[in-house]
Motif scaffolding. Structure first.
Motif, PDB file in Angstrom:
ATOM      1  N   CYS A  16     -22.930  25.067 -20.023  1.00  0.00           N
ATOM      2  CA  CYS A  16     -21.948  24.342 -19.019  1.00  0.00           C
ATOM      3  C   CYS A  16     -22.085  23.580 -17.839  1.00  0.00           C
ATOM      4  N   GLU A  43     -10.963  27.793 -20.803  1.00  0.00           N
ATOM      5  CA  GLU A  43     -11.277  27.520 -22.587  1.00  0.00           C
ATOM      6  C   GLU A  43     -12.471  26.603 -22.522  1.00  0.00           C
ATOM      7  N   GLU A  44     -12.440  25.618 -21.674  1.00  0.00           N
ATOM      8  CA  GLU A  44     -13.836  24.805 -21.530  1.00  0.00           C
ATOM      9  C   GLU A  44     -14.488  24.832 -20.103  1.00  0.00           C
ATOM     10  N   LYS A  85     -15.542  21.810 -18.067  1.00  0.00           N
ATOM     11  CA  LYS A  85     -14.665  20.698 -17.812  1.00  0.00           C
ATOM     12  C   LYS A  85     -13.801  21.448 -16.651  1.00  0.00           C
TER      13      LYS A  85
END
Ligand code: R5P
Length: 266
Positions: A64, A38-39, A42
């Motif tokens: 990201c 989702e992220e 991270k």
């Protein structure tokens, strides 16, 4: 093989062992926000130092991943379809110029052997190889993605061999019974995908069996980033791939490391 091609390939398959742990986090390109991704930033940050290569799309890379992270990139350059449509209808999404601007170690594209669009995808692979060859960029052919493929040695052997014949430098496929035949009949290195999340012990056994039967490594996603203990998992996989650690020992290691670290999603 020219210097640039050799140099980039050595960033994918580690010369010290002739093996590789590729961390695959490209799933969103057709699955959207996959569980665990989702992220993506991270998710991947604590895993990067244990990955020889990171496989992902241009968008997630730029948004990201720290350009200073130093991890070699295998860029997925195919897409344009979703899990709701016809996956085999994908096309090339990134120019070689932009891939080089992103300083990639390699590019990856899926082929859909046996689908009604196999010719389109195989010619897209050939076109990508022609482009990549100009600049010394290795091409990873991804085989057997999709719902209706029978993942046996006959089918996977066919898809891998055709990809290699077209000039792919590395082929990604699935582990199967008689996997050694798939490897023997493919003149270029093979890495395996992990597939859907299975218990860690089984994923470690899968990795071990694939390596012992001739794969040069894994290009693994969900069985790492969907584990409750992704760092422990990638470290255990790494021992199997680079040091031939037996799967029961690797599982012990996974359990020990898991106890030392908090769950990633706690
Ligand atoms: C599928 O097309 C993607 O390339 C994935 O990277 C690949 O399936 C490997 O991920 P997983 O180990 O989750 O199957």
């Amino acid at each position: 093989m020219d210097w640039g091609m050799k140099n980039r390939l050595s960033k994918i398959i580690r010369p010290e062992t002739g093996r590789t742990v590729m961390l695959a986090v490209d799933h969103g390109y057709f699955l959207g926000p996959t569980s665990g991704l989702e992220e993506p930033g991270k998710t991947v940050a604590p895993l990067l130092k244990y990955a020889d290569t990171l496989m992902l799309t241009r968008g997630v890379l730029r948004a990201c991943v720290d350009p200073m992270a130093g991890v070699p990139i295998v860029l997925r350059v195919s897409g344009g379809t979703s899990v709701l449509g016809n996956l085999a209808d994908e096309g090339t999404t990134v120019s070689m110029r932009d891939a080089i601007r992103l300083n990639v170690a390699g590019v990856a594209l899926s082929v859909f052997v046996g689908s009604e669009l196999e010719r389109k995808s195989l010619l897209a692979l050939a076109d990508l190889i022609n482009d990549a060859q100009e600049y010394g960029v290795p091409v990873l052919a991804v085989t057997a993605v999709g719902r209706e493929m029978v993942r046996d040695a006959r089918y996977l052997g066919l898809a891998c061999r055709i990809s290699a014949e077209l000039g792919a430098n590395v082929v990604k496929t699935y582990y199967c019974e008689d996997f050694e035949k798939v490897v023997k009949n493919c003149p270029v290195p093979i890495v395996i995908a992990g597939g859907k999340k299975i218990p860690e012990k089984e994923a470690l056994e899968l990795s071990y069996n694939a390596i012992q039967r001739g794969a040069v490594g894994v290009d693994m996603g969900r069985n790492i980033f969907q584990s409750e203990h992704p760092v422990a998992m990638i470290r255990a996989v790494r021992e199997i791939v680079h040091a031939n650690m037996a799967p029961d020992k690797a599982y012990d290691m996974f359990n020990t490391l898991s106890r030392e670290n908090k769950p990633a999603f706690a």
